[in-house]
Design an enzyme around this catalytic site. Structure first.
Site, PDB file in Angstrom:
ATOM      1  N   GLU A  75      -6.634  25.665 -31.408  1.00 49.55           N
ATOM      2  CA  GLU A  75      -5.193  25.815 -31.130  1.00 49.55           C
ATOM      3  C   GLU A  75      -4.353  25.592 -32.389  1.00 49.55           C
ATOM      4  O   GLU A  75      -3.191  25.981 -32.431  1.00 49.55           O
ATOM      5  CB  GLU A  75      -4.754  24.860 -30.018  1.00 49.55           C
ATOM      6  CG  GLU A  75      -5.280  25.302 -28.664  1.00 49.55           C
ATOM      7  CD  GLU A  75      -4.716  24.492 -27.528  1.00 49.55           C
ATOM      8  OE1 GLU A  75      -4.294  25.086 -26.530  1.00 49.55           O
ATOM      9  OE2 GLU A  75      -4.698  23.238 -27.632  1.00 49.55           O
TER      10      GLU A  75
ATOM     11  N   ASP B  52      -1.881  29.287 -28.516  1.00 46.86           N
ATOM     12  CA  ASP B  52      -1.283  28.372 -29.479  1.00 46.86           C
ATOM     13  C   ASP B  52      -1.711  28.696 -30.908  1.00 46.86           C
ATOM     14  O   ASP B  52      -0.958  28.460 -31.854  1.00 46.86           O
ATOM     15  CB  ASP B  52      -1.623  26.928 -29.113  1.00 46.86           C
ATOM     16  CG  ASP B  52      -0.907  26.518 -27.831  1.00 46.86           C
ATOM     17  OD1 ASP B  52       0.313  26.318 -27.885  1.00 46.86           O
ATOM     18  OD2 ASP B  52      -1.564  26.465 -26.774  1.00 46.86           O
TER      19      ASP B  52
ATOM     20  N   ILE C 191      -6.936  29.088 -14.150  1.00 52.67           N
ATOM     21  CA  ILE C 191      -5.550  28.664 -13.905  1.00 52.67           C
ATOM     22  C   ILE C 191      -5.146  28.837 -12.445  1.00 52.67           C
ATOM     23  O   ILE C 191      -4.124  28.305 -12.032  1.00 52.67           O
ATOM     24  CB  ILE C 191      -4.544  29.442 -14.792  1.00 52.67           C
ATOM     25  CG1 ILE C 191      -4.773  30.950 -14.689  1.00 52.67           C
ATOM     26  CG2 ILE C 191      -4.606  28.948 -16.228  1.00 52.67           C
ATOM     27  CD1 ILE C 191      -3.629  31.767 -15.257  1.00 52.67           C
ATOM     28  N   HIS C 192      -5.940  29.596 -11.686  1.00 54.41           N
ATOM     29  CA  HIS C 192      -5.544  29.879 -10.296  1.00 54.41           C
ATOM     30  C   HIS C 192      -6.777  29.672  -9.397  1.00 54.41           C
ATOM     31  O   HIS C 192      -7.892  30.047  -9.780  1.00 54.41           O
ATOM     32  CB  HIS C 192      -5.042  31.329 -10.203  1.00 54.41           C
ATOM     33  CG  HIS C 192      -4.378  31.659  -8.901  1.00 54.41           C
ATOM     34  ND1 HIS C 192      -5.102  31.894  -7.745  1.00 54.41           N
ATOM     35  CD2 HIS C 192      -3.069  31.778  -8.565  1.00 54.41           C
ATOM     36  CE1 HIS C 192      -4.253  32.155  -6.757  1.00 54.41           C
ATOM     37  NE2 HIS C 192      -3.012  32.082  -7.227  1.00 54.41           N
TER      38      HIS C 192
ATOM     39  N   ASP D  12     -42.262  34.308 -27.090  1.00 55.34           N
ATOM     40  CA  ASP D  12     -42.574  33.167 -27.948  1.00 55.34           C
ATOM     41  C   ASP D  12     -41.533  32.066 -27.754  1.00 55.34           C
ATOM     42  O   ASP D  12     -40.814  32.077 -26.757  1.00 55.34           O
ATOM     43  CB  ASP D  12     -42.808  33.585 -29.409  1.00 55.34           C
ATOM     44  CG  ASP D  12     -41.621  34.282 -30.027  1.00 55.34           C
ATOM     45  OD1 ASP D  12     -40.560  34.330 -29.385  1.00 55.34           O
ATOM     46  OD2 ASP D  12     -41.751  34.776 -31.161  1.00 55.34           O
TER      47      ASP D  12
HETATM   48  N1  COA Z   1      -3.922  24.567  -8.691  1.00 61.04           N
HETATM   49  C1  COA Z   1      -3.728  24.295  -7.378  1.00 61.04           C
HETATM   50  N2  COA Z   1      -3.075  25.119  -6.540  1.00 61.04           N
HETATM   51  C2  COA Z   1      -2.617  26.275  -7.062  1.00 61.04           C
HETATM   52  C3  COA Z   1      -2.788  26.611  -8.402  1.00 61.04           C
HETATM   53  C4  COA Z   1      -3.463  25.703  -9.246  1.00 61.04           C
HETATM   54  N3  COA Z   1      -3.673  25.942 -10.548  1.00 61.04           N
HETATM   55  N4  COA Z   1      -2.230  27.811  -8.638  1.00 61.04           N
HETATM   56  C5  COA Z   1      -1.724  28.226  -7.470  1.00 61.04           C
HETATM   57  N5  COA Z   1      -1.934  27.302  -6.518  1.00 61.04           N
HETATM   58  C6  COA Z   1      -1.550  27.401  -5.113  1.00 61.04           C
HETATM   59  C7  COA Z   1      -0.087  27.716  -4.945  1.00 61.04           C
HETATM   60  O1  COA Z   1       0.680  26.541  -4.879  1.00 61.04           O
HETATM   61  C8  COA Z   1      -0.095  28.493  -3.661  1.00 61.04           C
HETATM   62  O2  COA Z   1      -0.118  27.618  -2.557  1.00 61.04           O
HETATM   63  P1  COA Z   1       1.200  27.443  -1.635  1.00 61.04           P
HETATM   64  O3  COA Z   1       1.535  28.806  -1.162  1.00 61.04           O
HETATM   65  O4  COA Z   1       0.763  26.485  -0.590  1.00 61.04           O
HETATM   66  O5  COA Z   1       2.223  26.868  -2.570  1.00 61.04           O
HETATM   67  C9  COA Z   1      -1.411  29.206  -3.642  1.00 61.04           C
HETATM   68  O6  COA Z   1      -2.253  28.494  -4.543  1.00 61.04           O
HETATM   69  C10 COA Z   1      -1.309  30.628  -4.111  1.00 61.04           C
HETATM   70  O7  COA Z   1      -0.629  30.665  -5.324  1.00 61.04           O
HETATM   71  P2  COA Z   1       0.074  32.003  -5.831  1.00 61.04           P
HETATM   72  O8  COA Z   1       1.328  32.231  -5.071  1.00 61.04           O
HETATM   73  O9  COA Z   1      -0.935  33.070  -5.847  1.00 61.04           O
HETATM   74  O10 COA Z   1       0.411  31.650  -7.335  1.00 61.04           O
HETATM   75  P3  COA Z   1       1.753  31.004  -7.881  1.00 61.04           P
HETATM   76  O11 COA Z   1       2.676  32.120  -8.227  1.00 61.04           O
HETATM   77  O12 COA Z   1       2.226  29.942  -6.952  1.00 61.04           O
HETATM   78  O13 COA Z   1       1.262  30.301  -9.207  1.00 61.04           O
HETATM   79  C11 COA Z   1       0.665  30.046 -11.476  1.00 61.04           C
HETATM   80  C12 COA Z   1       0.821  31.036 -10.322  1.00 61.04           C
HETATM   81  C13 COA Z   1       0.033  30.761 -12.657  1.00 61.04           C
HETATM   82  C14 COA Z   1       2.034  29.487 -11.884  1.00 61.04           C
HETATM   83  C15 COA Z   1      -0.253  28.902 -10.988  1.00 61.04           C
HETATM   84  O14 COA Z   1      -1.477  29.462 -10.648  1.00 61.04           O
HETATM   85  C16 COA Z   1      -0.432  27.746 -11.945  1.00 61.04           C
HETATM   86  O15 COA Z   1       0.408  26.858 -12.010  1.00 61.04           O
HETATM   87  N6  COA Z   1      -1.558  27.705 -12.683  1.00 61.04           N
HETATM   88  C17 COA Z   1      -1.884  26.609 -13.564  1.00 61.04           C
HETATM   89  C18 COA Z   1      -1.091  26.702 -14.850  1.00 61.04           C
HETATM   90  C19 COA Z   1      -1.543  25.674 -15.816  1.00 61.04           C
HETATM   91  O16 COA Z   1      -1.935  24.572 -15.468  1.00 61.04           O
HETATM   92  N7  COA Z   1      -1.495  26.004 -17.123  1.00 61.04           N
HETATM   93  C20 COA Z   1      -1.957  25.125 -18.137  1.00 61.04           C
HETATM   94  C21 COA Z   1      -3.232  25.571 -18.727  1.00 61.04           C
HETATM   95  S1  COA Z   1      -3.163  27.169 -19.479  1.00 61.04           S
HETATM   96 MG    MG Z   2      -1.632  25.510 -24.655  1.00 56.87          MG
END
Ligand code: COA
Ligand code: MG
Length: 291
Positions: free
Chosen positions: A128, A155, A226-227, A272
């Site tokens: 990063e 980053d 992330i999801h 091997d």
């Molecule tokens: N951890 C736990 N739960 C998660 C999640 C995660 N990383 N990402 C989504 N969810 C949950 C949402 O809250 C949603 O549940 P709900 O309807 O009860 O609120 C469900 O899963 C479906 O989510 P969805 O609507 O498809 O996505 P979103 O638009 O709410 O979120 C992001 C998209 C990218 C913002 C989200 O996935 C996120 O915050 N990811 C992690 C980001 C992160 O930590 N980045 C740092 C490292 S690069």
């Molecule tokens: Mg970062």
């Protein structure tokens, strides 16, 4: 561990999903997923999430702290170590000395909390910072607390002043391919697993599957997510297939029957020492995935 899912540390809604996730580990994030105004509340929520799930936990809970050269990292550590996280992830390190400082800070906090020395492992996010690229060959110097290496391309692009890290077809530009390869080599040189970076296009599961396939073929042991929808794809992609396991068993059997010869043949191909190691690795991965 195959899948490592980030959860923003200040999001009550996402933290509440913790026990329903099939990830091999979750990483509660205090860093980039949390805005400056949310840092204090995130720290508190992460500690509460840890305390609400005493060890042994069904899902290992890691915490990504803020970078060591900023004002937040030590307070992050002081707040969370008593909650006994399964490990700590350090972003944006610059040098091996940074990782050694984190090792010392963790040792002090373990002593304060009455935890065994070395019981809180760490994973580093390499690449990063531009500086970190030149340190990746020396990670063995950090010591046994360092148990994994991952990488970040976003980053690094910022640190380099680059406009983009991918070409028009979505492939890593050469600088980021180099960084990725240095992570593979650096992790292997230190004897720790390499964990591939996030696939940010989280609705594209075919793209994720292909990214995982390449990562595993190149030697990564798992991938950041992330999801929640990414977890099953990652777990499957990093689990050896039936045919691979069959091949690995055949290799071991061939060596066992091979009356001590180092070079043997299986289905008309040379076997091997490297094949034996590869077969053992596949069987170890299969055994871990089955747990
Ligand atoms: N951890 C736990 N739960 C998660 C999640 C995660 N990383 N990402 C989504 N969810 C949950 C949402 O809250 C949603 O549940 P709900 O309807 O009860 O609120 C469900 O899963 C479906 O989510 P969805 O609507 O498809 O996505 P979103 O638009 O709410 O979120 C992001 C998209 C990218 C913002 C989200 O996935 C996120 O915050 N990811 C992690 C980001 C992160 O930590 N980045 C740092 C490292 S690069
Ligand atoms: Mg970062």
């Amino acid at each position: 561990m195959r899948s490592w899912l980030f959860i923003p540390g200040d999001s009550e809604r996402k933290l509440a999903k913790l026990d329903t996730l099939e990830a091999d580990a979750v990483i509660l994030d205090l860093e980039d997923a949390v805005l400056p105004a949310g840092k204090a509340v995130a720290r508190q929520r992460v500690r509460e999430a840890l305390d609400a799930r005493p060890v042994p936990r069904s899902v290992p809970v890691w915490v990504r702290i803020n970078p060591l050269d900023g004002p937040l990292a030590l307070a992050d550590l002081a707040a969370i170590v008593g909650g006994r996280p399964e490990g700590v992830m350090l972003p944006k390190f610059r040098t091996v000395a940074d990782l050694q400082r984190l090792d010392a800070a963790l040792a002090a906090l373990e002593a304060r909390e009455g935890l065994a020395p070395g019981s809180v492992p760490m994973v580093a996010v390499g690449t990063e910072t531009a500086r970190s690229l030149f340190e990746l060959g020396s990670l063995a110097d950090v010591g046994p607390r360092l148990q994994g290496l991952t990488w970040g391309a976003e980053d690094l692009a910022v640190d380099l002043g680059a406009a983009s890290n991918r070409d028009a077809a979505g492939e890593w530009l050469p600088t980021y391919q180099l960084a990725r390869s240095l992570v593979l080599a650096g992790a292997a040189a230190a004897g720790i697993p390499a964990i591939d970076t996030v696939y940010t296009d989280f609705r594209n599961s075919d793209g994720l599957r292909e990214s995982c396939r390449r990562a595993r073929a190149d030697g990564f042991a798992g991938k950041l997510a992330i999801h929640p929808d990414q977890v099953a794809v990652i777990n499957e992609a990093f689990t050896p297939e039936e045919a691979e396991v069959r091949w690995a068993r055949e290799v071991l059997a061939t060596f066992a029957e091979g009356s001590g010869d180092g070079a043997l043949s299986l289905h008309g191909k040379l076997l091997d020492a490297p094949h034996l190691k590869q077969a053992e690795r596949i069987l170890a991965q299969a055994a871990q995935s089955a747990r």
